[in-house]
Scaffold this active site. Sequence first.
Site, PDB file in Angstrom:
ATOM      1  N   ARG A  35      30.432  45.753  66.947  1.00 42.57           N
ATOM      2  CA  ARG A  35      30.788  44.355  67.150  1.00 42.57           C
ATOM      3  C   ARG A  35      32.237  44.370  67.568  1.00 42.57           C
ATOM      4  O   ARG A  35      33.027  45.149  67.031  1.00 42.57           O
ATOM      5  CB  ARG A  35      30.666  43.562  65.853  1.00 42.57           C
ATOM      6  N   CYS A  36      32.579  43.496  68.475  1.00 41.80           N
ATOM      7  CA  CYS A  36      33.943  43.519  68.970  1.00 41.80           C
ATOM      8  C   CYS A  36      34.623  42.187  68.625  1.00 41.80           C
ATOM      9  O   CYS A  36      34.080  41.127  68.932  1.00 41.80           O
ATOM     10  CB  CYS A  36      33.878  43.747  70.477  1.00 41.80           C
ATOM     11  N   ASP A 145      27.639  54.897  82.812  1.00 42.87           N
ATOM     12  CA  ASP A 145      27.046  53.596  82.471  1.00 42.87           C
ATOM     13  C   ASP A 145      27.795  52.463  83.191  1.00 42.87           C
ATOM     14  O   ASP A 145      28.102  51.447  82.582  1.00 42.87           O
ATOM     15  CB  ASP A 145      27.072  53.396  80.948  1.00 42.87           C
TER      16      ASP A 145
HETATM   17  P1  ADP Z   1      28.876  49.186  72.868  1.00 45.40           P
HETATM   18  O1  ADP Z   1      29.535  50.483  73.233  1.00 45.40           O
HETATM   19  O2  ADP Z   1      28.404  49.177  71.439  1.00 45.40           O
HETATM   20  O3  ADP Z   1      27.823  48.739  73.860  1.00 45.40           O
HETATM   21  P2  ADP Z   1      30.871  47.540  74.164  1.00 45.40           P
HETATM   22  O4  ADP Z   1      32.050  48.398  74.412  1.00 45.40           O
HETATM   23  O5  ADP Z   1      29.981  47.255  75.346  1.00 45.40           O
HETATM   24  O6  ADP Z   1      30.027  48.082  72.923  1.00 45.40           O
HETATM   25  O7  ADP Z   1      31.372  46.156  73.579  1.00 45.40           O
HETATM   26  C1  ADP Z   1      30.463  45.132  73.169  1.00 45.40           C
HETATM   27  C2  ADP Z   1      30.967  43.767  73.641  1.00 45.40           C
HETATM   28  O8  ADP Z   1      32.257  43.518  73.098  1.00 45.40           O
HETATM   29  C3  ADP Z   1      31.152  43.653  75.145  1.00 45.40           C
HETATM   30  O9  ADP Z   1      29.989  43.264  75.801  1.00 45.40           O
HETATM   31  C4  ADP Z   1      32.238  42.579  75.236  1.00 45.40           C
HETATM   32  O10 ADP Z   1      31.668  41.286  75.120  1.00 45.40           O
HETATM   33  C5  ADP Z   1      33.094  42.856  74.032  1.00 45.40           C
HETATM   34  N1  ADP Z   1      34.241  43.727  74.363  1.00 45.40           N
HETATM   35  C6  ADP Z   1      34.266  45.089  74.397  1.00 45.40           C
HETATM   36  N2  ADP Z   1      35.478  45.564  74.729  1.00 45.40           N
HETATM   37  C7  ADP Z   1      36.269  44.476  74.920  1.00 45.40           C
HETATM   38  C8  ADP Z   1      37.671  44.294  75.278  1.00 45.40           C
HETATM   39  N3  ADP Z   1      38.454  45.344  75.502  1.00 45.40           N
HETATM   40  N4  ADP Z   1      38.130  43.034  75.377  1.00 45.40           N
HETATM   41  C9  ADP Z   1      37.301  41.973  75.152  1.00 45.40           C
HETATM   42  N5  ADP Z   1      36.004  42.073  74.818  1.00 45.40           N
HETATM   43  C10 ADP Z   1      35.477  43.303  74.701  1.00 45.40           C
END
Ligand code: ADP
Length: 295
Positions: A35-36, A145
């Site tokens: 979760r971010c 990816d």
């Molecule tokens: P996972 O590796 O588990 O798929 P992600 O890196 O894709 O996770 O991050 C999940 C979600 O979090 C993203 O789809 C985005 O909405 C948000 N997110 C990730 N990194 C950032 C960032 N640096 N700034 C803002 N939102 C982010």
Amino acid sequence: MSSELPPRPPRVIRDASRDILYSRGRLLGKGGFARCYLVTEEYTGCHFAAKIITKQRVEKPGHRAKIEQEISLHRKLHHRHIVQFISSFEDENFIYIILELCNGQSLAHMLRSRKVLTETEVKYYLRQLISGLRYLHQCGVVHRDLKLGNFFVTDSMEVKIGDLGLATTLEPPEMRKRTVCGTPNYLAPEVLNKRGHGPEADIWSLGCAVFTMLAGRPPFSTSDLANTYACIRSGRFNFPPSLSHAARDLLTSALTPDPDLRASLLDLQSHPFLMQGFVPDRLPTSSHLSPPIFR
Ligand code: ADP
């Protein structure tokens, strides 16, 4: 596996090794493992994105190693068009990855509201994505990816490549893992054919992402997976009628099935699509919702 509910991340997150406190704000998004959240460094007031992984969710052998691989690759990278890694640490329940904040969500979000982007906008984003990807490949890393959901947009409308969860170090062809990974629509023919994922496969995925922005649909999407794979292997796709000659030519060269004949990043960078006509230096934030107008 425990039947207890996973704990919620704390309101105040402590990086004990650097003695830094972050206060947790709103949820920015959810991924496969993470979760971010928006976090604010308490002392400086600076905002970051914190990718928070519940340890319970990565108990299986291999999962933890994947997170560690992501961290060890990402922490070495420094480029304007790669989401900047800040730090990582853990406490009893969670692993935290602190990242540069990209407040504008991803190009996938943007496309959902816009449906399709203009060629001018795509040129603007593509220049930046090529620059980030060239750096990544020069560092010996393949992303594996690349998709619109992993192209993050900042407040100032710059785009950054993020989510290195499937990234790996570049190996010679005979040493590559042959596993099929990534989003099925953006899989390169050689990955489907189990020849492994080299830098050329990233270029294929980038081509798919560019096509999707320009057409409002992916190049290889049919109702049936076997047919999709056949189209990928033979490089069969249909352009929307509105596309310029230069855009068609760039996409044809990026979506060439034979990886040895496919365009390189240098070829794309010097392609007429990016070299001729107007390419803006900036985009207004209104282009999240409507096509930009240039005077
Ligand atoms: P996972 O590796 O588990 O798929 P992600 O890196 O894709 O996770 O991050 C999940 C979600 O979090 C993203 O789809 C985005 O909405 C948000 N997110 C990730 N990194 C950032 C960032 N640096 N700034 C803002 N939102 C982010």
